[in-house]
Design a protein around this motif. Structure first.
Motif: not given
Length: 358
Positions: A224-225, A229, A270, A280, A282, A291-293, A295, A298, A309
């Motif tokens: 989970t973010p 992470t 990672t 995940w 979220l 937002k996750l993507h 990064d 990642y 995912e």
């Protein structure tokens, strides 16, 4: 009719009546015996429950003896209420963790509540149980199995009622749902019923694993973010979901997070996310994914590029059921999570992992 003949006939009639009455009485006696034997199992069940006490349960702070069948149960453990409900007892008090449900009872457990009074909800303030509110409920048993109860908190609560704390062989909040259910079964005098419940849910896991042989060859991680992470370790209920389905957790996972149910990982780790499937949890499945993507570290992992995912909205009933992972919520989870996992590990990057309809 001559008197003697009449007397003889009357005597004969009386004898016949007496025989008939005797036969009816015998039938009544037989029926009563039959009724008694019919009520025998319930009587035996009650006797079995009564002989279940006293029962002594070991835990992190020693052991607790419960002398008689509890009538007023308060659950301090964040997920303990589901096992109590599954075993036919409605707690007088529950502790709210996720969902904001009335009585802290999710939709998967509503049938078990039935028409009973909704439990009083205690808040998890982050500083431990609300001791005064617990005491006001006049419990005769306090359950704190899925918890991080401290010794001081245990000692304080024990002034009001017997307390069954978390087991010492696992991290805090690390008790497996199977042991949670069976321990609560012992505390309520229903160990056999608890075992049947566990066997039933384990059969659902086995059926799902058999229907999806790819799970046995796959690795998976739950994250989970949260403040970066946050990855869940092998003793966390969420990771246990994956393991119980036959998926393998990342090598070195527990070494990376330490002796905790989960922890934040550095950018250098990672690689723990680059598994056959990354699940995940979220705050939403829209902007949070974007937002996750963002990064790049990642986003460059194969798990992302190959569409492996799985996203779970933590504010949905599904997300709450995943977090609780109890004997009642797990069947609800499997109906939704298994199709997602199957799509993620099918070997075809074009397969879209769909969100559950509800």
């Amino acid at each position: 009719m001559p008197r003697a003949t009449r007397a003889t006939r009357i005597a004969g009639l009386l004898a016949s009546v007496l025989m008939l009455v005797g036969a009816v009485a015998a039938c009544g006696s037989s029926d009563s015996a039959s009724d008694s034997s019919k009520s025998g199992p319930s009587g035996s069940a009650k006797a079995s429950e009564s002989t279940a006490f006293p029962v002594t349960i070991a835990h992190k702070f020693g052991s607790t003896t419960i002398k008689a069948e509890p009538k007023r149960v308060v659950t301090v453990g964040l997920t303990d209420q589901d096992a109590v409900l599954a075993l036919g007892t409605v707690p007088v008090g529950t502790t709210e963790w996720v969902g904001g449900y009335k009585g802290a009872i999710g939709p998967w457990a509503q049938d078990n509540l039935g028409s009973a009074a909704v439990p009083t909800v205690l808040k998890d303030t982050g500083t431990g149980p609300q001791v005064e509110k617990v005491a006001a409920l006049k419990p005769d048993l306090i359950l704190a199995l899925y918890s991080g109860l401290s010794k001081a908190q245990y000692d304080t609560l024990s002034k009001f009622a017997p307390v069954v704390a978390q087991p010492k062989e696992y991290n805090d909040w690390g008790i497996p749902w199977q042991q949670q259910t069976e321990t609560i079964g012992k505390a309520l005098g229903k160990p056999d019923e608890a075992k049947k419940l566990v066997d039933g849910v384990e059969a659902e896991f086995a059926a799902a694993a058999k229907a999806n042989p790819a799970f046995a060859k796959a690795t998976a991680v739950m994250a989970t973010p949260y403040e970066g992470t946050f990855v869940y370790g092998s003793q966390d209920a969420r990771s246990r979901l994956l393991a119980d389905l036959g998926l393998k957790l990342p090598t070195g996972l527990d070494k990376a997070i330490g002796n905790r149910f989960g922890a934040n990982i550095s950018k250098e780790r990672t690689d723990l996310l680059d598994q056959s499937v990354a699940v995940w949890i979220l705050p939403d499945t829209g902007t949070a994914v974007t937002k996750l993507h963002q990064d790049k570290l990642y986003a460059d992992l194969k798990v992302v590029k190959e569409g492996r995912e799985v996203f779970v909205d933590e504010s949905s009933d599904f997300g709450n059921a995943v977090s609780l992972s109890t004997v009642l919520s797990i069947p609800y989870v499997l109906d939704r999570l298994v199709p997602q996992l199957a799509a993620a590990v099918d070997g075809d990057p074009a397969t879209k992992v769909e969100q559950p309809a509800s």
